[in-house]
Write a protein that holds these residues in place. Structure first.
Motif, mmCIF file in Angstrom:
data_model
loop_
_atom_site.group_PDB
_atom_site.id
_atom_site.type_symbol
_atom_site.label_atom_id
_atom_site.label_comp_id
_atom_site.label_asym_id
_atom_site.label_seq_id
_atom_site.Cartn_x
_atom_site.Cartn_y
_atom_site.Cartn_z
ATOM 1 N N ILE A 72 -5.653 26.242 -3.382
ATOM 2 C CA ILE A 72 -6.038 25.444 -2.226
ATOM 3 C C ILE A 72 -6.847 26.326 -1.297
ATOM 4 O O ILE A 72 -6.348 27.350 -0.808
ATOM 5 N N TYR A 73 -8.105 25.964 -1.085
ATOM 6 C CA TYR A 73 -8.927 26.655 -0.092
ATOM 7 C C TYR A 73 -8.570 26.069 1.271
ATOM 8 O O TYR A 73 -8.932 24.931 1.587
ATOM 9 N N HIS B 144 -13.925 25.600 8.449
ATOM 10 C CA HIS B 144 -15.334 25.594 8.852
ATOM 11 C C HIS B 144 -16.085 24.532 8.062
ATOM 12 O O HIS B 144 -16.151 24.579 6.823
ATOM 13 N N GLY B 145 -16.664 23.568 8.788
ATOM 14 C CA GLY B 145 -17.357 22.468 8.135
ATOM 15 C C GLY B 145 -18.506 22.908 7.247
ATOM 16 O O GLY B 145 -18.799 22.267 6.233
ATOM 17 N N GLY B 146 -19.172 24.007 7.609
ATOM 18 C CA GLY B 146 -20.300 24.486 6.815
ATOM 19 C C GLY B 146 -19.921 24.988 5.436
ATOM 20 O O GLY B 146 -20.793 25.187 4.584
ATOM 21 N N ASN B 147 -18.627 25.189 5.200
ATOM 22 C CA ASN B 147 -18.164 25.676 3.898
ATOM 23 C C ASN B 147 -17.817 24.555 2.928
ATOM 24 O O ASN B 147 -17.685 24.798 1.730
ATOM 25 N N VAL B 148 -17.644 23.353 3.442
ATOM 26 C CA VAL B 148 -17.029 22.286 2.651
ATOM 27 C C VAL B 148 -17.763 22.028 1.341
ATOM 28 O O VAL B 148 -17.166 22.074 0.251
ATOM 29 N N ARG C 261 -16.377 22.802 -2.508
ATOM 30 C CA ARG C 261 -16.276 21.714 -3.480
ATOM 31 C C ARG C 261 -17.059 22.047 -4.752
ATOM 32 O O ARG C 261 -16.608 21.752 -5.865
ATOM 33 N N GLU C 262 -18.223 22.666 -4.586
ATOM 34 C CA GLU C 262 -19.028 23.038 -5.749
ATOM 35 C C GLU C 262 -18.307 24.097 -6.585
ATOM 36 O O GLU C 262 -18.299 24.035 -7.819
ATOM 37 N N VAL C 263 -17.710 25.081 -5.917
ATOM 38 C CA VAL C 263 -16.951 26.104 -6.641
ATOM 39 C C VAL C 263 -15.794 25.460 -7.400
ATOM 40 O O VAL C 263 -15.533 25.784 -8.569
ATOM 41 N N GLU D 65 -10.467 21.918 -1.755
ATOM 42 C CA GLU D 65 -10.703 22.310 -0.359
ATOM 43 C C GLU D 65 -9.880 21.419 0.555
ATOM 44 O O GLU D 65 -9.884 20.194 0.402
ATOM 45 N N TRP D 66 -9.161 22.061 1.494
ATOM 46 C CA TRP D 66 -8.364 21.336 2.485
ATOM 47 C C TRP D 66 -8.869 21.695 3.873
ATOM 48 O O TRP D 66 -8.943 22.873 4.218
#
Length: 256
Positions: free
Chosen positions: A105-106, A110-114, A118-120, A134-135
């Motif tokens: 669970i990530y 930070h919204g810029g990471n979302v 998800r791609e990872v 991602e959480w």
């Protein structure tokens, strides 16, 4: 359990019995004149630490820098290229799979990471190596946030201010909170910065002189504690849900 505090012989029993890890992910970027640049990674680490303590699952070190190019006009913001961020997170996650971790669970703040997390997660899942999701804390308690704040704001607003007042109050410049509101953008919604349906802004400064949104004067440590406990409860329940799943059920369905 925090992996960096343990000696390697003492981790064997965990990897023999458990296969889940929490990876806190944030950023180091401007959060207005009143909050520290570490706001996002401090929040992510606080949530991951609390969930690890309450559930017994493993927490890794925090990833403190994320994709923050849209905040670079403000002093001190540190950002990495999206592809470098994705590759780093993927590589770090794959190292966990070497020890038997197959679900992650990530814990993101930070919204810029979302989109990149998800791609990872998709890469790892498509390869059959790991199920990583991602959480985002505020997405787990949207109704509560809307109840507590008239203008929560997407960045540096009262919800983040309240959380930092709760988890790291010594880093909040209380005497600047009114200025944060007055020099920022209080009223923000889906139409902000859009012209005839086009999103016309690229950076936070395009919409807010000091880089923050919402009415920070609505924040308080008491509300921050309420938000924190509600979101931690969701994260703990997510851990248990994920741990109970059969790994094959988390993998992609067969091609039709």
């Amino acid at each position: 359990m925090y992996v960096a505090d343990e000696a390697w012989p003492d981790l064997g029993s965990y990897f023999e019995s458990e296969s889940l890890a929490l990876v806190p992910v944030g950023s180091t970027e401007q959060h207005g004149p009143h909050l520290p640049e570490g706001t996002d990674h401090l929040i992510a680490e606080a949530f991951a630490s609390a969930a690890a303590e309450r559930t017994g699952y493993l927490r890794t070190p925090t990833i403190p820098v994320g994709v923050s190019a849209h905040h670079m006009q403000f002093h001190g913001t540190v950002s990495v290229d999206p592809s470098a961020f994705r590759d780093f997170v993927e590589s770090m996650t794959r190292s966990l799979t070497e020890h038997g971790i197959d679900r992650v669970i990530y814990v993101n703040a930070h919204g810029g990471n979302v989109e990149h997390l998800r791609e990872v997660g998709r890469r790892l899942r498509d390869d059959g190596d790991c199920y990583a999701i991602e959480w985002m804390w505020d997405e787990s308690i949207t109704d509560l946030i809307e109840e507590r704040f008239e203008t929560p704001g997407p960045h540096g607003g009262p919800k983040e201010t309240s959380l930092i007042q709760h988890v790291a109050d010594h880093l909040v410049h209380e005497d600047r909170i009114e200025r944060a509101r007055d020099d920022g953008l209080v009223d923000w919604d889906g139409s902000t910065g859009r012209v005839h349906g086009a999103r016309t802004f690229y950076d936070a400064i395009d919409n807010s002189e000091n880089g923050v949104f919402g009415d920070q004067t609505d924040a308080s440590a008491a509300v921050g504690e309420e938000l924190f406990e509600a979101a931690v409860d969701h994260l703990c329940r997510l851990c248990e849900w994920l741990a109970d799943r059969q790994f094959e059920d988390l993998m992609p369905a067969d091609h039709v």
